[in-house]
Design a protein around this motif. Structure first.
Motif, PDB file in Angstrom:
ATOM      1  N   GLY A  47       0.571  -1.816   0.176  1.00  0.00           N
ATOM      2  CA  GLY A  47       0.199  -0.048   0.396  1.00  0.00           C
ATOM      3  C   GLY A  47       1.127   1.259   0.249  1.00  0.00           C
ATOM      4  N   ARG A  48       1.728   1.231  -0.239  1.00  0.00           N
ATOM      5  CA  ARG A  48       2.576   2.105  -0.427  1.00  0.00           C
ATOM      6  C   ARG A  48       3.356   2.841  -1.315  1.00  0.00           C
ATOM      7  N   GLY A  49       3.237   1.975  -2.793  1.00  0.00           N
ATOM      8  CA  GLY A  49       3.609   2.316  -3.960  1.00  0.00           C
ATOM      9  C   GLY A  49       4.866   1.757  -4.436  1.00  0.00           C
ATOM     10  N   ILE A  50       5.021   0.563  -3.194  1.00  0.00           N
ATOM     11  CA  ILE A  50       6.571   0.487  -4.279  1.00  0.00           C
ATOM     12  C   ILE A  50       6.342  -0.415  -5.093  1.00  0.00           C
ATOM     13  N   GLY A  51       5.089  -1.490  -5.115  1.00  0.00           N
ATOM     14  CA  GLY A  51       5.239  -2.745  -5.677  1.00  0.00           C
ATOM     15  C   GLY A  51       5.653  -1.883  -7.318  1.00  0.00           C
ATOM     16  N   SER A  52       4.456  -0.939  -7.772  1.00  0.00           N
ATOM     17  CA  SER A  52       4.365  -0.208  -8.945  1.00  0.00           C
ATOM     18  C   SER A  52       6.072   0.440  -9.432  1.00  0.00           C
ATOM     19  N   HIS A  53       6.426   1.206  -8.265  1.00  0.00           N
ATOM     20  CA  HIS A  53       7.562   1.447  -8.735  1.00  0.00           C
ATOM     21  C   HIS A  53       9.185   0.998  -8.560  1.00  0.00           C
ATOM     22  N   ALA A  54       8.354  -0.505  -8.575  1.00  0.00           N
ATOM     23  CA  ALA A  54       9.752  -1.683  -8.695  1.00  0.00           C
ATOM     24  C   ALA A  54       8.825  -2.164 -10.479  1.00  0.00           C
ATOM     25  N   LEU A  55       7.976  -2.264 -10.338  1.00  0.00           N
ATOM     26  CA  LEU A  55       7.783  -2.607 -11.953  1.00  0.00           C
ATOM     27  C   LEU A  55       8.461  -1.613 -13.335  1.00  0.00           C
ATOM     28  N   ARG A  56       7.703  -0.587 -12.630  1.00  0.00           N
ATOM     29  CA  ARG A  56       8.091   1.230 -13.457  1.00  0.00           C
ATOM     30  C   ARG A  56       9.643   0.843 -13.563  1.00  0.00           C
ATOM     31  N   PHE A  57      10.427   0.630 -12.599  1.00  0.00           N
ATOM     32  CA  PHE A  57      11.821   0.565 -12.664  1.00  0.00           C
ATOM     33  C   PHE A  57      12.613  -0.366 -14.028  1.00  0.00           C
ATOM     34  N   GLY A  58      11.930  -1.010 -13.161  1.00  0.00           N
ATOM     35  CA  GLY A  58      12.255  -2.691 -13.370  1.00  0.00           C
ATOM     36  C   GLY A  58      11.899  -2.460 -15.669  1.00  0.00           C
ATOM     37  N   GLY A  59      11.341  -2.595 -16.013  1.00  0.00           N
ATOM     38  CA  GLY A  59      10.853  -2.583 -17.091  1.00  0.00           C
ATOM     39  C   GLY A  59      11.065  -1.185 -17.613  1.00  0.00           C
ATOM     40  N   GLN A  60      11.996   0.027 -17.257  1.00  0.00           N
ATOM     41  CA  GLN A  60      12.383   0.642 -17.746  1.00  0.00           C
ATOM     42  C   GLN A  60      14.150   0.835 -18.121  1.00  0.00           C
ATOM     43  N   LEU A  61      14.697  -0.023 -17.074  1.00  0.00           N
ATOM     44  CA  LEU A  61      16.216  -1.364 -16.980  1.00  0.00           C
ATOM     45  C   LEU A  61      16.106  -2.685 -17.930  1.00  0.00           C
ATOM     46  N   LEU A  62      15.169  -3.080 -18.213  1.00  0.00           N
ATOM     47  CA  LEU A  62      14.780  -4.221 -18.772  1.00  0.00           C
ATOM     48  C   LEU A  62      14.876  -3.188 -20.277  1.00  0.00           C
ATOM     49  N   LEU A  63      14.286  -2.715 -20.849  1.00  0.00           N
ATOM     50  CA  LEU A  63      13.854  -1.938 -22.175  1.00  0.00           C
ATOM     51  C   LEU A  63      15.299  -1.104 -22.715  1.00  0.00           C
ATOM     52  N   LYS A  64      15.419  -0.346 -21.892  1.00  0.00           N
ATOM     53  CA  LYS A  64      16.678   0.656 -21.648  1.00  0.00           C
ATOM     54  C   LYS A  64      18.331  -0.731 -22.056  1.00  0.00           C
ATOM     55  N   TRP A  79      18.604  -4.018 -22.752  1.00  0.00           N
ATOM     56  CA  TRP A  79      18.415  -4.914 -23.699  1.00  0.00           C
ATOM     57  C   TRP A  79      16.947  -4.522 -25.059  1.00  0.00           C
ATOM     58  N   PRO A  80      17.877  -3.309 -26.161  1.00  0.00           N
ATOM     59  CA  PRO A  80      17.422  -2.763 -27.080  1.00  0.00           C
ATOM     60  C   PRO A  80      16.440  -3.111 -27.821  1.00  0.00           C
ATOM     61  N   THR A  81      16.991  -5.098 -27.670  1.00  0.00           N
ATOM     62  CA  THR A  81      16.009  -6.097 -29.014  1.00  0.00           C
ATOM     63  C   THR A  81      14.195  -6.415 -28.205  1.00  0.00           C
ATOM     64  N   VAL A  82      14.831  -5.858 -26.848  1.00  0.00           N
ATOM     65  CA  VAL A  82      13.733  -6.401 -26.569  1.00  0.00           C
ATOM     66  C   VAL A  82      12.392  -4.979 -26.592  1.00  0.00           C
ATOM     67  N   LYS A  83      11.145  -6.305 -27.192  1.00  0.00           N
ATOM     68  CA  LYS A  83      10.176  -4.473 -27.709  1.00  0.00           C
ATOM     69  C   LYS A  83       8.791  -5.138 -26.394  1.00  0.00           C
ATOM     70  N   LYS A  84       8.628  -5.499 -26.293  1.00  0.00           N
ATOM     71  CA  LYS A  84       7.585  -5.520 -24.734  1.00  0.00           C
ATOM     72  C   LYS A  84       7.771  -6.073 -23.496  1.00  0.00           C
ATOM     73  N   ASN A  85       6.914  -6.004 -22.152  1.00  0.00           N
ATOM     74  CA  ASN A  85       6.961  -6.796 -21.341  1.00  0.00           C
ATOM     75  C   ASN A  85       6.311  -7.289 -21.470  1.00  0.00           C
ATOM     76  N   ILE A  86       5.525  -8.202 -20.865  1.00  0.00           N
ATOM     77  CA  ILE A  86       4.404  -9.297 -21.112  1.00  0.00           C
ATOM     78  C   ILE A  86       4.624  -9.745 -19.617  1.00  0.00           C
ATOM     79  N   ALA A  87       3.124  -9.641 -18.662  1.00  0.00           N
ATOM     80  CA  ALA A  87       3.159 -10.128 -17.659  1.00  0.00           C
ATOM     81  C   ALA A  87       1.584 -10.550 -17.795  1.00  0.00           C
ATOM     82  N   HIS A  88       1.496 -11.589 -16.853  1.00  0.00           N
ATOM     83  CA  HIS A  88       0.250 -12.408 -16.364  1.00  0.00           C
ATOM     84  C   HIS A  88      -1.124 -12.438 -15.539  1.00  0.00           C
TER      85      HIS A  88
END
Length: 74
Positions: free
Chosen positions: A9-26, A28-37
């Protein structure tokens, strides 16, 4: 993705997902999308992924499970 109960409830999860997603795309330039189910009954995770910038791509069958597909695009 799991956050210890005392820290939810403190926003830690969304921050971690946003930061991790940004790092992934930065990094690994060949990665076009990150998919979660996400399980369809997990409204907290859905809210967290939306807050992190993922788009809801609807209900899909993933490995025999009905899920919500969330996508972070480059």
């Amino acid at each position: 993705v799991a956050i210890a109960e005392d820290f939810r409830g403190r926003g830690i999860g969304s921050h971690a997902l946003r930061f991790g997603g940004q790092l992934l795309l930065k990094d690994w330039p060949t990665v076009k999308k990150n998919i979660a189910h996400i399980k369809t009954d997990n409204s907290a995770s859905l809210k967290t992924f939306l807050k992190a910038g993922y788009e809801n791509h609807g209900i899909v069958d993933y490995e025999g499970h009905t899920c919500i597909e969330m996508v972070l695009m480059r």
